[in-house]
Design a protein around this motif. Structure first.
Motif, PDB file in Angstrom:
ATOM      1  N   ALA A 114       0.841  -1.363   0.026  1.00  0.00           N
ATOM      2  CA  ALA A 114       0.083   0.143  -0.018  1.00  0.00           C
ATOM      3  C   ALA A 114       1.009   1.281   0.019  1.00  0.00           C
ATOM      4  O   ALA A 114       0.390   2.155  -0.657  1.00  0.00           O
ATOM      5  N   THR A 117      -6.966  -2.683   0.282  1.00  0.00           N
ATOM      6  CA  THR A 117      -5.975  -4.011   0.046  1.00  0.00           C
ATOM      7  C   THR A 117      -6.156  -4.890   1.105  1.00  0.00           C
ATOM      8  O   THR A 117      -6.207  -6.339   1.077  1.00  0.00           O
ATOM      9  N   ASN A 176      -5.755   3.097   0.624  1.00  0.00           N
ATOM     10  CA  ASN A 176      -5.312   1.816  -0.047  1.00  0.00           C
ATOM     11  C   ASN A 176      -4.935   0.605   0.960  1.00  0.00           C
ATOM     12  O   ASN A 176      -5.058  -0.528   0.594  1.00  0.00           O
ATOM     13  N   THR A 219      -5.192   4.004  -8.177  1.00  0.00           N
ATOM     14  CA  THR A 219      -6.118   4.489  -7.424  1.00  0.00           C
ATOM     15  C   THR A 219      -5.202   5.592  -6.733  1.00  0.00           C
ATOM     16  O   THR A 219      -5.659   6.699  -6.324  1.00  0.00           O
ATOM     17  N   THR A 237       0.988   3.719  -3.147  1.00  0.00           N
ATOM     18  CA  THR A 237       0.608   5.152  -2.879  1.00  0.00           C
ATOM     19  C   THR A 237       1.671   6.132  -3.220  1.00  0.00           C
ATOM     20  O   THR A 237       1.488   7.115  -4.069  1.00  0.00           O
ATOM     21  N   TYR A 271      -4.072  -0.778  -7.343  1.00  0.00           N
ATOM     22  CA  TYR A 271      -3.956   0.228  -6.457  1.00  0.00           C
ATOM     23  C   TYR A 271      -2.934   1.367  -6.675  1.00  0.00           C
ATOM     24  O   TYR A 271      -3.046   2.339  -5.993  1.00  0.00           O
TER      25      TYR A 271
END
Length: 290
Positions: A85, A217, A213, A163, A89, A160
């Motif tokens: 994550a 996740t 995230n 995202t 990110t 992700y």
């Protein structure tokens, strides 16, 4: 009407605000409360008492019973989810900055490319991952990464990182453009501008996106279900679901397992909650995406 509201005693207004906050907090805590008190009941008590009524003889046996099954999946999720994550990110933040610089360049071609590529990323973000599980599973199997941490990490990155880029694009555009322009006039490199200027200024947004995230996740069920084949590689959502049997369900153990599984994302949200709120405040300052 407005004048009457304005004349309300400040103490009364503060009390009303506190009351509203307390009501929302209580509503938010009801599911957690239900998981805890029902996890402390016997299975018979779960059937015979209302869900929000504590047991007259609480026991920790359901938590002890599920811990042996949850300890390994919990460790797997911690090993995998937190770094994945964070990296997704961070790379999404870099992508958002890249698209932001392209869209604000003087070149019409660069601006078009930025808008086109960012539209593709946005489209990928909203595609239900359930619709891609079969080709994704075949891809991971062909790469020899089925039932491995690397295969799960690769699958999570696919979903992700876009995202992270989409959400961070909203926060990064809240930074005044003149600050970035001044840094470019000083001949700062893109990496230096991003690492020394953009990233620190967008840190509340980064933490908000990171929390999102992590929770997404951590709670993802279908990807680890399809990409893991042995109990030793299971993640926490798949293991929690296994407590719901086809013929009978031990509801007290199901409640206990659900509470244990929710402790990590809940703790992260509580610990970083103030940064999450700061990110939402930054979002309201005018960021509109690239």
């Amino acid at each position: 009407m407005n004048s009457k509201i304005g004349r309300i005693n400040p103490t009364v207004k503060a009390a009303i605000h506190q009351l509203v906050i307390i009501i929302f907090v209580v509503i938010w805590l009801i599911p957690i409360y239900a998981m805890v008190i029902n996890g402390l009941k016997s299975n018979v008590a779960v059937y015979t008492t209302p869900v929000l009524v504590p047991s007259s003889s609480p026991t920790i046996e359901p938590f002890q019973a599920v811990w042996s099954s949850l300890s390994r999946p919990l460790l797997n999720s911690l090993i995998l989810v937190l770094p994945v994550a964070f990296i997704a990110t961070f790379l999404g933040s870099m992508a958002a900055y890249f698209f932001y610089m392209l869209s604000n360049s003087f070149s019409k071609v660069s601006s078009f490319v930025s808008n086109f590529l960012f539209s593709l990323i946005s489209l990928a973000t909203f595609i239900p991952y359930q619709a891609t599980l079969i080709p994704l599973t075949k891809l991971i199997a062909d790469m020899g990464l089925l039932n491995t941490y690397w295969g799960l990490a690769f699958a999570f990155f696919i979903f992700y990182m876009p995202t992270g880029a989409l959400l961070m694009s909203i926060f990064i555009t809240a930074i005044p453009p003149r600050i970035i322009e001044a840094a470019r006039l000083d001949r700062g490199s893109d990496w230096r501008i991003f690492s020394r200027l953009v990233f620190p200024l967008s840190l509340p947004g980064f933490i908000s996106t990171l929390i999102f995230n992590i929770i997404e996740t951590w709670n993802n069920f279908f990807i680890p279900l399809m990409l893991t084949t042995t109990p030793d590689m299971r993640l926490i959502p798949v293991t929690v679901q296994s407590f719901t049997g086809g013929y009978a369900t031990l509801y007290n153990e199901t409640f206990a397992a659900a509470f244990i599984a929710s402790m990590v994302p809940l703790g992260i949200f509580i610990f970083l909650g103030r940064y999450f709120i700061r990110g939402l405040i930054a979002l309201g300052t005018g960021g509109k995406g690239v």
